[in-house]
Design an enzyme around this catalytic site. Sequence first.
Site, PDB file in Angstrom:
ATOM      1  N   LYS A  19       2.918   6.653   5.297  1.00  0.00           N
ATOM      2  CA  LYS A  19       2.059   5.639   4.530  1.00  0.00           C
ATOM      3  C   LYS A  19       2.466   4.018   5.153  1.00  0.00           C
ATOM      4  CE  LYS A  19      -1.255   4.041   2.384  1.00  0.00           C
ATOM      5  NZ  LYS A  19      -1.551   3.115   3.523  1.00  0.00           N
ATOM      6  N   LYS A  51       0.152   3.596  -2.623  1.00  0.00           N
ATOM      7  CA  LYS A  51      -0.871   4.931  -2.703  1.00  0.00           C
ATOM      8  C   LYS A  51      -0.223   6.181  -2.473  1.00  0.00           C
ATOM      9  CE  LYS A  51      -4.624   1.922  -0.877  1.00  0.00           C
ATOM     10  NZ  LYS A  51      -4.286   0.627  -0.739  1.00  0.00           N
ATOM     11  N   SER A  56       0.701  -1.237  -0.244  1.00  0.00           N
ATOM     12  CA  SER A  56       0.005  -0.001  -0.010  1.00  0.00           C
ATOM     13  C   SER A  56       0.734   1.346  -0.028  1.00  0.00           C
ATOM     14  CB  SER A  56      -0.941  -0.015   1.262  1.00  0.00           C
ATOM     15  OG  SER A  56      -2.238  -0.461   0.774  1.00  0.00           O
ATOM     16  N   SER A  73      -6.366   3.569   4.059  1.00  0.00           N
ATOM     17  CA  SER A  73      -5.769   2.954   2.993  1.00  0.00           C
ATOM     18  C   SER A  73      -6.642   2.068   2.465  1.00  0.00           C
ATOM     19  CB  SER A  73      -4.747   1.891   3.589  1.00  0.00           C
ATOM     20  OG  SER A  73      -3.992   1.374   2.625  1.00  0.00           O
TER      21      SER A  73
END
Length: 452
Positions: free
Chosen positions: A259, A74, A71, A135
């Site tokens: 993140k 992202k 992730s 997320s």
Amino acid sequence: MEGFFSVKKRNGYRIGAAFLSVMLLISLLTPSGMKVNAAFDVNASAAILIDADTGQILYEKNGEKLLGVASMSKMMTEYLLLEAVKEGKISFDDTYQVSDYVYTVSQDRSLSNVPLRANETYNMQELYEAMTIYSANAATIAIAEKIAGSEAEFVKKMNEKAKELGLEQYKFVNATGLNNKDLKGHHSKGGETDENMMSARDVATLAYRLMKDYPEVLETAGIPKKKFREGTEDEIAMENWNWMLPSLVFQYEGMTGLKTGTTDFAGYCFTGTAERNGQKLIAVVMDATNAKGEGTYNARFVEMKKLLDYGFGQFERQEIVAAGNQIKGNETLPIQKGKEKEVKIQTKSDITIWVQKGSNTKYKANLVFNSSDLDEKGKLTAPVEKGKVVGSVIVKDDQGTAVSFLKSAGQTQVETAEKIKKANWLTLSIRAIGGGIAGGWNWTVDKVTGWF
């Protein structure tokens, strides 16, 4: 990528949160937890620590190794969205109508998601918050569809932007970082087992550029908890997966973002940003493990803390050259066809690096000129404007080793400190005649001297 953790598992982690916090606190209060070993290491397949202002690399382990990124992908979707907003192509008030693909993915609660209603409209602000805080994968795909028309076209933009930002070891196959097999047959590139991949250095570069170009991302990435569609029957509590934010279980002083990411393939990953006393750091851990080599959910937070503590505790700022100053031995550049025969040059900004405390290493600024601006004799051609960039500075230690920076960070520039006009034809003619006379005189002296 948080997509592989079910709600049930997440609740299980919450139950053990207090125990984990106590154990972590005990480990930090022991002598071994308070001092940095000379052979500092991070339990991860790859890790990197950089200064967020300059891009200087303070620590690196397997920084160029291509690994699963999950992730953390992202961050690229965030970059492209914030860029589109800045350019006026999209507004956070714009709405999006849920596609069949996005609806199907959003209903899988074993993935990180806020369930979205079929054919319902959502604005970009709430989708952006769901992606950045929670997320949310379907929300991320929705953003991709809004920007590019389809996730497949958006992936092309991701790879194009990666190249533009100077990334070197990367592969984007979807907008989320999920394994393609979790996209319900809608994967746009590669096979079902394909994954987004990046090197730790490229992840750090992406985070560095994201924070430089769109610092407002931290306003959202730094939110510990928020409710999606608060006050409606679709209300969902979103707790940030970055548990090092204030009020969360692994809270860390100065943590600001950015993140996390986890998949079976990528392991436990985290890009963390933090600030203390004006010092800003970006740290990346990929496939983090505990001391036994086991991948665990909290391992990425323990290793991130270790990395950030190292950055905040072991380095101090050292100014090499102040802005507007000249570099010894390179105070001027020769000029041809100018009213003056040389021009003063100076640093455009401060040249500051971070050095380990207690180090006796000496550092020196080394100037590298832009060869494209100089002729074969190393001269600038008049006219020359004040502020013209003529080169950059590389800082080296007393052994000749250059201080490491991210390539995309660039080096401090050197510019002209004054304006030099082009000399008129009379002045140039006199110089040419004078040069010819001087040349003839030198030839005569050499010849006569040779007779004796």
